[in-house]
Design a protein around this motif. Structure first.
Motif, PDB file in Angstrom:
ATOM      1  N   ALA A  98       0.881  -1.227  -0.124  1.00  0.00           N
ATOM      2  CA  ALA A  98      -0.074   0.079  -0.069  1.00  0.00           C
ATOM      3  C   ALA A  98       0.597   1.318   0.118  1.00  0.00           C
ATOM      4  CB  ALA A  98      -0.765   0.001   1.054  1.00  0.00           C
ATOM      5  N   MET A  99       1.742   1.276   0.848  1.00  0.00           N
ATOM      6  CA  MET A  99       2.908   2.428   0.804  1.00  0.00           C
ATOM      7  C   MET A  99       3.406   2.844  -0.638  1.00  0.00           C
ATOM      8  SD  MET A  99       4.641   1.720   4.540  1.00  0.00           S
ATOM      9  CE  MET A  99       5.720   3.050   4.433  1.00  0.00           C
ATOM     10  N   SER A 100       3.921   1.478  -1.052  1.00  0.00           N
ATOM     11  CA  SER A 100       4.520   1.573  -2.270  1.00  0.00           C
ATOM     12  C   SER A 100       3.784   2.084  -3.363  1.00  0.00           C
ATOM     13  CB  SER A 100       5.125   0.264  -2.832  1.00  0.00           C
ATOM     14  OG  SER A 100       6.130  -0.163  -1.707  1.00  0.00           O
ATOM     15  N   ALA A 101       2.336   1.701  -3.391  1.00  0.00           N
ATOM     16  CA  ALA A 101       1.517   2.215  -4.374  1.00  0.00           C
ATOM     17  C   ALA A 101       1.223   3.555  -4.300  1.00  0.00           C
ATOM     18  CB  ALA A 101       0.212   1.234  -4.357  1.00  0.00           C
ATOM     19  N   GLU A 102       1.130   4.148  -3.091  1.00  0.00           N
ATOM     20  CA  GLU A 102       0.853   5.462  -2.652  1.00  0.00           C
ATOM     21  C   GLU A 102       1.937   6.243  -3.231  1.00  0.00           C
ATOM     22  OE1 GLU A 102      -0.303   8.277   0.879  1.00  0.00           O
ATOM     23  OE2 GLU A 102      -0.105   6.078   1.556  1.00  0.00           O
ATOM     24  N   MET A 103       3.268   5.868  -2.939  1.00  0.00           N
ATOM     25  CA  MET A 103       4.419   6.536  -3.322  1.00  0.00           C
ATOM     26  C   MET A 103       4.360   6.932  -4.769  1.00  0.00           C
ATOM     27  SD  MET A 103       7.334   8.012  -2.632  1.00  0.00           S
ATOM     28  CE  MET A 103       6.948   9.070  -3.987  1.00  0.00           C
ATOM     29  N   MET A 104       3.866   5.701  -5.789  1.00  0.00           N
ATOM     30  CA  MET A 104       3.934   5.865  -7.159  1.00  0.00           C
ATOM     31  C   MET A 104       2.631   7.084  -7.431  1.00  0.00           C
ATOM     32  SD  MET A 104       3.883   1.956  -8.630  1.00  0.00           S
ATOM     33  CE  MET A 104       4.239   2.801 -10.344  1.00  0.00           C
ATOM     34  N   SER A 105       1.707   6.948  -6.795  1.00  0.00           N
ATOM     35  CA  SER A 105       0.637   7.913  -7.321  1.00  0.00           C
ATOM     36  C   SER A 105       0.412   9.094  -6.770  1.00  0.00           C
ATOM     37  CB  SER A 105      -0.940   7.024  -7.104  1.00  0.00           C
ATOM     38  OG  SER A 105      -1.011   6.821  -5.754  1.00  0.00           O
ATOM     39  N   SER A 106       0.914   9.602  -5.484  1.00  0.00           N
ATOM     40  CA  SER A 106       0.951  10.424  -4.746  1.00  0.00           C
ATOM     41  C   SER A 106       1.943  11.566  -4.613  1.00  0.00           C
ATOM     42  CB  SER A 106       0.476  10.085  -3.512  1.00  0.00           C
ATOM     43  OG  SER A 106      -0.529   9.229  -3.441  1.00  0.00           O
ATOM     44  N   PHE A 107       2.029  12.539  -3.737  1.00  0.00           N
ATOM     45  CA  PHE A 107       2.835  13.373  -3.522  1.00  0.00           C
ATOM     46  C   PHE A 107       3.484  14.429  -4.765  1.00  0.00           C
ATOM     47  CE2 PHE A 107       3.758   9.425  -0.930  1.00  0.00           C
ATOM     48  CZ  PHE A 107       2.909  10.100   0.231  1.00  0.00           C
ATOM     49  N   GLN A 108       2.455  14.759  -5.400  1.00  0.00           N
ATOM     50  CA  GLN A 108       2.890  15.635  -6.766  1.00  0.00           C
ATOM     51  C   GLN A 108       3.473  16.824  -6.501  1.00  0.00           C
ATOM     52  OE1 GLN A 108       3.004  13.884  -9.402  1.00  0.00           O
ATOM     53  NE2 GLN A 108       1.966  12.133  -8.716  1.00  0.00           N
ATOM     54  N   ALA A 109       3.094  17.325  -5.461  1.00  0.00           N
ATOM     55  CA  ALA A 109       3.405  18.845  -5.138  1.00  0.00           C
ATOM     56  C   ALA A 109       4.973  18.745  -4.462  1.00  0.00           C
ATOM     57  CB  ALA A 109       2.787  19.403  -3.988  1.00  0.00           C
ATOM     58  N   LEU A 110       5.372  17.853  -3.827  1.00  0.00           N
ATOM     59  CA  LEU A 110       6.985  17.664  -3.292  1.00  0.00           C
ATOM     60  C   LEU A 110       7.479  17.140  -4.613  1.00  0.00           C
ATOM     61  CD1 LEU A 110       8.772  17.496  -1.260  1.00  0.00           C
ATOM     62  CD2 LEU A 110       8.271  15.129  -0.750  1.00  0.00           C
ATOM     63  N   ARG A 111       7.147  16.216  -5.326  1.00  0.00           N
ATOM     64  CA  ARG A 111       7.869  15.867  -6.437  1.00  0.00           C
ATOM     65  C   ARG A 111       8.227  16.871  -7.373  1.00  0.00           C
ATOM     66  NH1 ARG A 111       4.541  10.188  -7.006  1.00  0.00           N
ATOM     67  NH2 ARG A 111       5.534  10.079  -9.168  1.00  0.00           N
ATOM     68  N   GLY A 112       6.929  17.639  -7.825  1.00  0.00           N
ATOM     69  CA  GLY A 112       7.295  18.723  -8.799  1.00  0.00           C
ATOM     70  C   GLY A 112       8.257  19.746  -8.302  1.00  0.00           C
ATOM     71  N   ALA A 113       8.214  20.277  -7.143  1.00  0.00           N
ATOM     72  CA  ALA A 113       9.018  21.223  -6.703  1.00  0.00           C
ATOM     73  C   ALA A 113      10.337  20.737  -6.120  1.00  0.00           C
ATOM     74  CB  ALA A 113       8.130  22.013  -5.532  1.00  0.00           C
ATOM     75  N   CYS A 114      10.637  19.501  -5.824  1.00  0.00           N
ATOM     76  CA  CYS A 114      11.929  18.919  -5.322  1.00  0.00           C
ATOM     77  C   CYS A 114      12.610  17.880  -6.044  1.00  0.00           C
ATOM     78  CB  CYS A 114      11.618  18.873  -3.969  1.00  0.00           C
ATOM     79  SG  CYS A 114      11.186  20.314  -2.849  1.00  0.00           S
ATOM     80  N   PRO A 115      12.852  18.044  -7.454  1.00  0.00           N
ATOM     81  CA  PRO A 115      13.426  16.731  -8.140  1.00  0.00           C
ATOM     82  C   PRO A 115      14.528  16.235  -7.412  1.00  0.00           C
ATOM     83  CG  PRO A 115      13.822  18.814  -9.429  1.00  0.00           C
ATOM     84  CD  PRO A 115      12.938  19.094  -8.264  1.00  0.00           C
ATOM     85  N   MET A 116      14.580  14.976  -7.572  1.00  0.00           N
ATOM     86  CA  MET A 116      15.903  14.353  -6.875  1.00  0.00           C
ATOM     87  C   MET A 116      17.224  14.872  -7.431  1.00  0.00           C
ATOM     88  SD  MET A 116      16.843  10.360  -6.300  1.00  0.00           S
ATOM     89  CE  MET A 116      18.051   9.986  -7.779  1.00  0.00           C
ATOM     90  N   ASN A 117      18.077  14.970  -6.522  1.00  0.00           N
ATOM     91  CA  ASN A 117      19.309  15.870  -7.251  1.00  0.00           C
ATOM     92  C   ASN A 117      20.309  15.699  -6.000  1.00  0.00           C
ATOM     93  OD1 ASN A 117      21.435  17.479  -7.783  1.00  0.00           O
ATOM     94  ND2 ASN A 117      19.844  18.856  -8.651  1.00  0.00           N
ATOM     95  N   MET A 118      21.422  14.559  -6.437  1.00  0.00           N
ATOM     96  CA  MET A 118      22.459  14.041  -5.357  1.00  0.00           C
ATOM     97  C   MET A 118      23.157  15.199  -4.941  1.00  0.00           C
ATOM     98  SD  MET A 118      21.632  11.350  -4.030  1.00  0.00           S
ATOM     99  CE  MET A 118      20.494   9.806  -4.133  1.00  0.00           C
ATOM    100  N   ARG A 119      23.516  15.884  -6.137  1.00  0.00           N
ATOM    101  CA  ARG A 119      24.634  17.188  -5.925  1.00  0.00           C
ATOM    102  C   ARG A 119      24.185  18.428  -5.431  1.00  0.00           C
ATOM    103  NH1 ARG A 119      25.755  15.562 -11.486  1.00  0.00           N
ATOM    104  NH2 ARG A 119      24.721  17.112 -13.021  1.00  0.00           N
ATOM    105  N   ARG A 120      22.738  18.495  -5.125  1.00  0.00           N
ATOM    106  CA  ARG A 120      22.361  19.903  -4.910  1.00  0.00           C
ATOM    107  C   ARG A 120      22.917  20.303  -3.495  1.00  0.00           C
ATOM    108  NH1 ARG A 120      18.139  22.833  -2.192  1.00  0.00           N
ATOM    109  NH2 ARG A 120      16.982  24.278  -3.453  1.00  0.00           N
ATOM    110  N   PRO A 121      23.279  21.370  -3.280  1.00  0.00           N
ATOM    111  CA  PRO A 121      23.739  21.852  -1.955  1.00  0.00           C
ATOM    112  C   PRO A 121      22.403  22.199  -1.010  1.00  0.00           C
ATOM    113  CG  PRO A 121      24.731  23.206  -3.679  1.00  0.00           C
ATOM    114  CD  PRO A 121      23.933  22.442  -4.361  1.00  0.00           C
ATOM    115  N   ARG A 122      22.598  21.476   0.142  1.00  0.00           N
ATOM    116  CA  ARG A 122      21.323  21.518   1.012  1.00  0.00           C
ATOM    117  C   ARG A 122      20.916  23.093   1.448  1.00  0.00           C
ATOM    118  NH1 ARG A 122      19.104  21.184   6.272  1.00  0.00           N
ATOM    119  NH2 ARG A 122      18.060  19.434   6.599  1.00  0.00           N
ATOM    120  N   ALA A 123      19.621  23.416   0.925  1.00  0.00           N
ATOM    121  CA  ALA A 123      19.274  24.562   1.308  1.00  0.00           C
ATOM    122  C   ALA A 123      17.665  24.641   1.003  1.00  0.00           C
ATOM    123  CB  ALA A 123      19.653  25.741   0.043  1.00  0.00           C
TER     124      ALA A 123
END
Length: 215
Positions: A98-123
């Motif tokens: 259930a958690m994995s399925a929710e991750m696939m379908s949800s949290f669009q605001a966070l995902r849209g504003a904060c794309p994964m980026n391993m080398r981004r300085p923390r800010a």
């Protein structure tokens, strides 16, 4: 029976590639890696040569092509039940799905504003009610799961649920979100995994840059 081949994208950016990669690596399941980089936000037209959707990740295993991160993880969990990618306890297993399925379908605001980026300085970034709601839901979900299972990972030992939420650990970290102590300790445990450190180091060393690198 040959070794499965996992096609992935840039380690700095490709959150969907990280999910099966880290799940298989932590579980000790052998696979070959083929990184096909993209230098544009839409991906890479070359993906269509091996991907039915034109996206990554894609797993090729004994002639079978499996796409979508959760499907890849589930395929390998069923092929290698001894690896424990799904929790043994039935209730925890259902919660992991259930958690994995929710991750696939949800949290669009966070995902849209904060794309994964391993080398981004923390800010920190500017927050919106939608982003705050996503983060609150994630924190509650993680805290409840850790309390239910007793940790150290979401549902006991590292599972598909942890793999599916791994990119969120990066997002909450590099975009400067303050979390509760239980969530912060969980994130530290994920970031301490040898597999996480291997992926992060490779992502930081990559030469490719897309627009999100400046986000």
């Amino acid at each position: 029976m040959g070794t499965a081949l996992l096609y992935i994208g840039n380690k700095n950016y490709s959150s969907w590639s990280l999910r099966p990669w880290i799940g298989l690596r932590v579980a000790g399941i052998a696979f070959e890696e083929k990184l096909v980089p993209f230098d544009m936000a839409a991906g890479n037209p070359a993906f269509k040569a091996f991907s039915p959707t034109g996206k990554v990740p894609v797993l090729v295993d004994d002639g079978l092509t499996v796409w979508e991160s959760l499907a890849i993880l589930d395929h390998m969990a069923r092929k290698h039940p001894e690896a424990g990618l799904w929790p043994e306890d039935q209730a925890l297993r259902s919660r992991a799905m259930a958690m994995s399925a929710e991750m696939m379908s949800s949290f669009q605001a966070l995902r849209g504003a904060c794309p994964m980026n391993m080398r981004r300085p923390r800010a920190p970034i500017a927050r919106t009610p939608a982003i705050d709601a996503d983060v609150a839901r994630i924190e509650a979900l993680w805290s409840q799961s850790l309390a239910l299972s007793g940790g150290p990972f979401l549902l006991g030992r590292f599972s598909i649920a942890d793999a599916m939420f791994a990119p969120v650990v990066n997002r909450l970290d590099v975009y400067g979100f303050e979390t509760g102590p239980e969530v912060a300790a969980y994130m530290d445990r994920v970031k301490a995994l040898p597999a996480w450190r291997e992926w992060e180091a490779a992502g930081r060393a990559e030469p490719w840059t897309v627009v999100e690198d400046e986000a």
